[in-house]
Design a protein around this motif. Sequence first.
Motif, PDB file in Angstrom:
ATOM      1  N   GLN A 174       0.837  -1.208   0.000  1.00 45.71           N
ATOM      2  CA  GLN A 174       0.000   0.000   0.000  1.00 45.71           C
ATOM      3  C   GLN A 174       0.867   1.252   0.000  1.00 45.71           C
ATOM      4  O   GLN A 174       0.544   2.246  -0.649  1.00 45.71           O
ATOM      5  CB  GLN A 174      -0.910   0.015   1.222  1.00 45.71           C
ATOM      6  CG  GLN A 174      -2.011  -1.040   1.208  1.00 45.71           C
ATOM      7  CD  GLN A 174      -2.778  -1.048   2.514  1.00 45.71           C
ATOM      8  OE1 GLN A 174      -2.263  -1.476   3.542  1.00 45.71           O
ATOM      9  NE2 GLN A 174      -4.005  -0.557   2.479  1.00 45.71           N
ATOM     10  N   GLY A 175       1.976   1.183   0.737  1.00 49.25           N
ATOM     11  CA  GLY A 175       2.913   2.307   0.749  1.00 49.25           C
ATOM     12  C   GLY A 175       3.478   2.576  -0.634  1.00 49.25           C
ATOM     13  O   GLY A 175       3.587   3.738  -1.056  1.00 49.25           O
ATOM     14  N   ASP A 176       3.813   1.509  -1.350  1.00 49.16           N
ATOM     15  CA  ASP A 176       4.349   1.670  -2.707  1.00 49.16           C
ATOM     16  C   ASP A 176       3.320   2.323  -3.623  1.00 49.16           C
ATOM     17  O   ASP A 176       3.646   3.179  -4.452  1.00 49.16           O
ATOM     18  CB  ASP A 176       4.760   0.308  -3.280  1.00 49.16           C
ATOM     19  CG  ASP A 176       6.004  -0.253  -2.604  1.00 49.16           C
ATOM     20  OD1 ASP A 176       6.755   0.529  -1.977  1.00 49.16           O
ATOM     21  OD2 ASP A 176       6.222  -1.479  -2.690  1.00 49.16           O
ATOM     22  N   ALA A 177       2.054   1.917  -3.467  1.00 50.07           N
ATOM     23  CA  ALA A 177       0.986   2.510  -4.280  1.00 50.07           C
ATOM     24  C   ALA A 177       0.803   3.988  -3.935  1.00 50.07           C
ATOM     25  O   ALA A 177       0.562   4.823  -4.826  1.00 50.07           O
ATOM     26  CB  ALA A 177      -0.319   1.750  -4.062  1.00 50.07           C
ATOM     27  N   LEU A 178       0.935   4.330  -2.649  1.00 51.62           N
ATOM     28  CA  LEU A 178       0.825   5.727  -2.247  1.00 51.62           C
ATOM     29  C   LEU A 178       1.962   6.562  -2.819  1.00 51.62           C
ATOM     30  O   LEU A 178       1.759   7.716  -3.205  1.00 51.62           O
ATOM     31  CB  LEU A 178       0.812   5.841  -0.723  1.00 51.62           C
ATOM     32  CG  LEU A 178      -0.480   5.462  -0.009  1.00 51.62           C
ATOM     33  CD1 LEU A 178      -0.306   5.587   1.497  1.00 51.62           C
ATOM     34  CD2 LEU A 178      -1.636   6.356  -0.476  1.00 51.62           C
ATOM     35  N   VAL A 179       3.164   5.989  -2.854  1.00 58.21           N
ATOM     36  CA  VAL A 179       4.306   6.706  -3.440  1.00 58.21           C
ATOM     37  C   VAL A 179       4.008   7.048  -4.897  1.00 58.21           C
ATOM     38  O   VAL A 179       4.211   8.183  -5.341  1.00 58.21           O
ATOM     39  CB  VAL A 179       5.595   5.871  -3.338  1.00 58.21           C
ATOM     40  CG1 VAL A 179       6.700   6.485  -4.195  1.00 58.21           C
ATOM     41  CG2 VAL A 179       6.059   5.779  -1.882  1.00 58.21           C
ATOM     42  N   THR A 180       3.509   6.068  -5.644  1.00 64.00           N
ATOM     43  CA  THR A 180       3.186   6.302  -7.057  1.00 64.00           C
ATOM     44  C   THR A 180       2.129   7.388  -7.210  1.00 64.00           C
ATOM     45  O   THR A 180       2.269   8.313  -8.021  1.00 64.00           O
ATOM     46  CB  THR A 180       2.688   4.994  -7.705  1.00 64.00           C
ATOM     47  OG1 THR A 180       3.717   4.004  -7.628  1.00 64.00           O
ATOM     48  CG2 THR A 180       2.313   5.224  -9.167  1.00 64.00           C
ATOM     49  N   ALA A 181       1.080   7.289  -6.410  1.00 61.00           N
ATOM     50  CA  ALA A 181      -0.005   8.275  -6.495  1.00 61.00           C
ATOM     51  C   ALA A 181       0.480   9.663  -6.089  1.00 61.00           C
ATOM     52  O   ALA A 181       0.133  10.673  -6.730  1.00 61.00           O
ATOM     53  CB  ALA A 181      -1.173   7.841  -5.609  1.00 61.00           C
ATOM     54  N   ALA A 182       1.279   9.717  -5.022  1.00 61.06           N
ATOM     55  CA  ALA A 182       1.759  11.013  -4.535  1.00 61.06           C
ATOM     56  C   ALA A 182       2.658  11.684  -5.552  1.00 61.06           C
ATOM     57  O   ALA A 182       2.559  12.901  -5.772  1.00 61.06           O
ATOM     58  CB  ALA A 182       2.503  10.828  -3.212  1.00 61.06           C
ATOM     59  N   MET A 183       3.552  10.922  -6.170  1.00 62.84           N
ATOM     60  CA  MET A 183       4.456  11.530  -7.148  1.00 62.84           C
ATOM     61  C   MET A 183       3.688  12.007  -8.384  1.00 62.84           C
ATOM     62  O   MET A 183       4.025  13.041  -8.951  1.00 62.84           O
ATOM     63  CB  MET A 183       5.561  10.547  -7.546  1.00 62.84           C
ATOM     64  CG  MET A 183       6.628  10.356  -6.484  1.00 62.84           C
ATOM     65  SD  MET A 183       7.153  11.896  -5.647  1.00 62.84           S
ATOM     66  CE  MET A 183       7.562  12.972  -7.013  1.00 62.84           C
ATOM     67  N   THR A 184       2.669  11.271  -8.790  1.00 60.84           N
ATOM     68  CA  THR A 184       1.844  11.725  -9.916  1.00 60.84           C
ATOM     69  C   THR A 184       1.178  13.056  -9.574  1.00 60.84           C
ATOM     70  O   THR A 184       1.188  14.000 -10.381  1.00 60.84           O
ATOM     71  CB  THR A 184       0.776  10.670 -10.263  1.00 60.84           C
ATOM     72  OG1 THR A 184       1.421   9.463 -10.687  1.00 60.84           O
ATOM     73  CG2 THR A 184      -0.134  11.166 -11.383  1.00 60.84           C
ATOM     74  N   MET A 185       0.613  13.128  -8.370  1.00 61.88           N
ATOM     75  CA  MET A 185      -0.053  14.364  -7.945  1.00 61.88           C
ATOM     76  C   MET A 185       0.926  15.527  -7.839  1.00 61.88           C
ATOM     77  O   MET A 185       0.634  16.640  -8.280  1.00 61.88           O
ATOM     78  CB  MET A 185      -0.747  14.142  -6.607  1.00 61.88           C
ATOM     79  CG  MET A 185      -1.935  13.193  -6.674  1.00 61.88           C
ATOM     80  SD  MET A 185      -2.668  12.884  -5.051  1.00 61.88           S
ATOM     81  CE  MET A 185      -3.350  14.506  -4.699  1.00 61.88           C
TER      82      MET A 185
END
Length: 199
Positions: A174-185
């Motif tokens: 879940q942390g890895d998915a958040l990293v991806t989402a955060a960097m996109t944002m």
Amino acid sequence: MTTRPFHHGNLRAVLLEQAQTMLRATGTDGLSLRELARQAGVSHGAPRSHFIDRQALLDALAELGFDRLTQAVQSAVDGADSARVAFDHVARAYVDFAIEDAALMELMFAAKTSARPGAVQDAAGRLFGALDDVMGPSGPDADATARDTFKLLFGATMQGIAALVASGRIARVQGDALVTAAMTMLLDSELGRRVVTRR
């Protein structure tokens, strides 16, 4: 008692290595010069030849932490062919560091900047300089405040994600998915488009 062979000239490095191990196990509360000496297998007074008091030891650890994280950021960028790839690698390296050395990361950012000695401030500056390099050249008309804001948002976001993983609140995946989402944002935000010049 630990019996670790070392030459007199590298006692400071041995003590810092042992202090990092202790920090991971006990946090800052368990760190003392006397216990450090015992763990490193040296006389009680030996650490004071390098660290005048406990705060000096903590500051040295903070400086070392900033330098290690800076190296991780710089290494993560190698081979990245775009800002998105570079920041993805850097974000994951940042989060990895913050999870694996959570107590050290907390120590690095624990005190107000104005209260830290010059060496710690300089080391923190090198980290933000490395992040600045990942963003790309600033140019003559660059908004330095906006670039600083982006770097602080990046750091705060990655440390927040790492804290959630380290505390067990979320799984690493879940942390890895958040990293991806955060960097996109962050990269697709108005701020990101304005200050990240690397392509």
